[in-house]
Design an enzyme around this catalytic site. Structure first.
Site, PDB file in Angstrom:
ATOM      1  CD1 TRP A   1       0.802  -0.214   3.050  1.00 59.05           C
ATOM      2  CD2 TRP A   1      -0.815   1.265   3.484  1.00 59.05           C
ATOM      3  NE1 TRP A   1       1.054   0.318   4.290  1.00 59.05           N
ATOM      4  CE2 TRP A   1       0.074   1.229   4.591  1.00 59.05           C
ATOM      5  CE3 TRP A   1      -1.915   2.122   3.545  1.00 59.05           C
ATOM      6  CZ2 TRP A   1      -0.091   2.014   5.723  1.00 59.05           C
ATOM      7  CZ3 TRP A   1      -2.082   2.905   4.689  1.00 59.05           C
ATOM      8  CH2 TRP A   1      -1.177   2.855   5.750  1.00 59.05           C
ATOM      9  CG  ASP A   2       4.808   0.888   1.492  1.00 58.40           C
ATOM     10  OD1 ASP A   2       4.107  -0.136   1.612  1.00 58.40           O
ATOM     11  OD2 ASP A   2       5.686   1.201   2.305  1.00 58.40           O
TER      12      ASP A   2
ATOM     13  CD  GLU B   1       2.276  -4.814   8.789  1.00 59.15           C
ATOM     14  OE1 GLU B   1       2.105  -5.405   7.720  1.00 59.15           O
ATOM     15  OE2 GLU B   1       3.382  -4.338   9.139  1.00 59.15           O
TER      16      GLU B   1
ATOM     17  CE  LYS C   1       5.281  -2.310  11.454  1.00 57.41           C
ATOM     18  NZ  LYS C   1       5.223  -3.392  10.447  1.00 57.41           N
ATOM     19  CD  GLN C   2       1.580   2.027  10.110  1.00 57.80           C
ATOM     20  OE1 GLN C   2       2.681   2.501   9.900  1.00 57.80           O
ATOM     21  NE2 GLN C   2       0.851   1.511   9.145  1.00 57.80           N
TER      22      GLN C   2
END
Length: 790
Positions: A346-347, A483, A603-604
């Site tokens: 998805w980056d 994640e 994680k984010q």
């Protein structure tokens, strides 16, 4: 002395993953080729890793692991076309960290050249040494070509032998945890005195390489062919202080991007070009590019250099000459290493806005990579009893799912289940990229060639996945960008319920689809009928975009996913005391026999990622559209809540917080300004300083490069190009006295200079824009100054 902000320079010798990381940062590329910045005199070992990649060239291998066959699809490390060896009086010169001295490496952003200079000791006599200098260049125009100039100067009279090789013995060995897998990706088909033609073992891609070399101050040249190499050998009577020069012109092509025979193409390429022509192309390309792509700040030279490093790499990963001719996207590590096996994630979401506002042909090419794989995404959906198009979390050559079902925990070297493929939000990112392209360019050509069909099929996937539950719709069985959480505790099944990021982005998507359905130029009705988008689905979509469920507590905190609030707290300070670096606390917990799913560890921050994508105002609108209310200080409260639980295990995390803190400072909370700048500083230096402890060795992080440029332009400069007018709402950090850059918006080129209280804008055509709350009518080529209250 002011820091040189136009180059990446090193003047010391390092080893291991630290040097691997530098090689990633010193890589050259042109959208098609990626050439790692390894010294040309070294082959693979623990300190050095030469790598040469061609976009789209993947291979699949099978390796037995724990009684099962693990299939890996990898970006192929192609034959080493740069290898140079030196012999002194018939003895091979040993070049390593023990024999090298005075190593200086400089990547020049203005020219695209990598220059290495180093001294190598020959024997125990300190007066016996050779000085080596190399210049490496990739051609950004004739994008199959690259070049190398190798200079060796002895300190005493001695016979020299210099060999210029194409080495076909290489394997994929960049990533340590992948080395136990089958890593031989190609076989050699044929070799001539100038070419090597290879074939990937299972994907059957033909790749040809050619090298044409010439020498100065040499006595003879002979060419040898072995089973796996082509060697141009030069003999010279070395004289004290006299330089032997070997110049190589090289080319690489595959049968993926060329309609002709790749071997004939590369042979013709090296016959018809010269080192000087490639050098001139590179110099001219970068000179022109920097006229409109530079982002200039005054006040922080260290950050200025890293800004230019990011711009340089993004414009190597995507190139307006190459990409329109390729069926490729941009991998999360570009073409600078083998991290994540070169896959596309998805980056793309983090760089599509950059390309849309700077190189729209590159943006369009990346979108086509996805539309070209629509049929595979539809098959992916059918394989899991889903509808529409289900794009894979990890995509490679074909567009099928390349995520593993198990992965290696590098803390304790155990194999554990991998549910990452449940990050179905990748398809929402693809749709978002299409919207961004449309908003920034003003074009609808992204809807052609199955583009609108792809959008509708993505929407159909989500419409059918949403299930009615009482008076709301819910979405279960997916993961968010965070994640660390793969499943609901006790469920023993992958996936979460009502992930806030996924649900709100789905509402956004259905709004976008509704907008397109009302646009006569989109041909929506006809395409919808062709793909089987039924009236029932359309009616359900209308309900979903007003009734999709979120969980919001009484303080206005939007729950990361349903059940997150009930998870156990974790003492981060205790884990920092025990382990030091806890950015991958998920692996630490698993090594202790604990499940990250049981804890409030992130994680984010999924919910805050929406602010990066859409902005705070748009995010608030979508939540209100769903019938929920938020307090006035919702953004501050949510940011503080999630920051306490975030380890920034992804490099894409810190820029999100940086941007939000700038917005909160703009709203009046000025105490957050220094923290915003700290987040930006850490993020923009994440590869340069390798803050994740070795991951840069596997390639640079493309996403964080795009994100940090976004923070500078979209947050500090306050540019918004996504909501139907070019908006500028600056708030410069106190460290900068000036910010200057150029943006393309719907055919207008805007040159913007911002100081603490004044904005100066010039457009190449008439256009109305908004500066803070003022509508400004710009007249073509007339400079306009606007005073604002920063």
């Amino acid at each position: 002395m002011a820091e040189n902000t136009w180059s990446l320079t090193y003047d010391d010798i390092v080893d291991g993953v630290k040097n691997y990381g530098r090689e990633s940062l010193l890589s050259l590329g042109n959208g098609f080729l990626g050439w790692r910045g390894a010294l040309v005199t070294n082959t693979y070992d623990v300190d050095f890793y030469p790598g040469l990649y061609a976009a789209g060239v993947f291979n699949q291998t099978s390796t037995p692991v724990a009684g099962r066959a693990v299939i890996n699809e990898d970006l192929v490390n192609l034959p080493n076309v740069q290898l140079m060896t030196v012999s002194i009086a018939g003895q091979p010169l040993v070049i390593n960290n023990d024999t090298m001295t005075n190593l200086t490496r400089q990547l020049d952003f203005k020219t695209g050249e990598l220059i290495d200079q180093y001294r190598v000791l020959v024997d125990d006599n300190p007066e016996h040494f050779v000085d080596i200098e190399t210049i490496k260049i990739v051609d950004p125009v004739n994008w199959h070509c690259l070049a190398l100039k190798f200079k060796v100067t002895p300190s005493y009279d001695v016979d020299l032998t210099v060999e210029a090789k194409i080495d076909g013995s290489v394997e994929n060995k960049n990533v340590a945890r992948y080395r136990d897998f089958d890593s031989k990706e190609f076989v050699i088909q044929s070799i001539t005195d100038t070419t090597m033609t290879t074939h990937t073992r299972t994907t059957h891609v033909t790749v040809a390489l050619a090298s044409q070399s010439s020498g100065e101050n040499v006595q003879s040249k002979t060419t040898k062919i072995t089973d796996d190499s082509v060697i141009d050998q030069y003999a010279a009577h070395g004289r004290t202080g006299q330089t032997v020069v070997i110049t190589r012109v090289m080319a690489l092509a595959s049968d993926l991007e060329t309609k002709t025979d790749p071997t004939a193409l590369v042979q013709n390429a090296v016959d018809q070009t010269t080192f000087s022509e490639i050098q001139q192309n590179s110099h001219a390309y970068w000179h022109e590019l920097w006229q409109t792509k530079d982002i200039q700040i005054t006040g922080d030279d260290a950050m200025q250099k890293l800004i230019r490093m990011g711009i340089f790499h993004l414009n190597q990963m995507g190139n307006r000459h190459a990409n329109p001719n390729l069926d490729v996207s941009v991998g999360s590590r570009g073409l600078t290493g083998e991290g994540y096996r070169g896959h596309i994630f998805w980056d793309e979401l983090f760089v599509l806005p950059y390309y849309s506002a700077n190189e729209s042909t590159v943006a369009r090419s990346i979108l086509k990579y996805r539309t070209n794989r629509l049929s595979v995404a539809e098959k992916n959906a059918l394989s899991e009893n889903e509808t529409g198009a289900m794009y894979p979390w990890q995509s490679g050559m074909y567009g099928d799912e390349q995520s593993q079902l198990i992965h290696l925990n590098t803390v304790d070297n155990t194999w554990i289940p991998d549910n990452s493929r449940l990050q179905r939000h990748v398809s929402l990112a693809i749709a978002y990229n299409m919207w961004v392209y449309q908003k920034m360019t003003g074009k609808l050509d992204h809807l052609n060639d199955n583009g609108l069909e792809m959008l509708i099929q993505i929407a159909r996937f989500w419409i059918n996945k949403a299930q009615s539950a009482g008076d709301r719709f819910i979405i279960a069985g997916v993961m968010g960008p965070n994640e660390f959480h793969e499943e609901i505790p006790g469920a023993h099944k992958g996936g979460l319920l009502n992930n806030a990021y996924t649900n709100i982005m789905l509402v956004w998507l259905l709004n976008y689809l509704h907008e397109l359905s009302q646009n006569p130029a989109s041909n929506f009705s006809q395409v919808a009928k062709q793909v089987g988008y039924t009236d029932d689905e359309q009616e359900k979509a209308e309900m979903i975009r007003h009734l999709l469920k979120l969980s919001i507590n009484s303080d206005g905190i939007v729950e990361q996913y349903e059940g997150f609030f009930q998870l156990k707290q974790l003492d981060f300070s205790a884990y920092q005391a025990k382990y030091g670096d806890i950015h991958r606390i998920d692996r630490l917990l698993k090594s202790e026999g604990k499940a990250p799913d049981d804890y409030q560890v992130i994680k984010q921050a999924d919910f805050l990622m929406l602010i990066y994508n859409l902005g705070a105002a748009h995010t608030h609108e979508l939540i209100t559209q769903l019938g929920y209310q938020l307090p006035d200080d919702w953004l501050a409260k949510n940011t503080a809540y999630y920051l306490k639980r975030t380890t920034h295990g992804s490099t894409t995390s810190r820029p999100v917080f940086a941007g939000i803190y700038v917005e909160l400072a703009r709203q009046g909370n000025t105490t957050l300004e220094s923290q915003a700048y700290d987040f930006l500083t850490d993020a923009i230096g994440s590869d340069y300083y390798d803050i994740q402890g070795g991951t840069t060795a596997e390639g640079v992080h493309m996403g964080v490069m795009g994100e940090t440029l976004s923070v500078i332009q979209n947050d500090y400069a306050g540019v918004d190009m996504l909501h139907d007018m070019f908006v500028l709402n600056p708030r410069l950090p106190k460290q900068w006295s000036k910010l200057r850059f150029t943006q393309l918006y719907q055919g207008a080129q805007l040159t913007i200079e911002i100081t603490a209280k004044e904005v100066t804008i010039t457009s190449n055509r008439d256009i109305n824009i908004m500066v803070t709350d003022q509508i400004i009518a710009l007249i073509a080529q007339q400079e306009r100054k606007v005073v604002y209250n920063g």
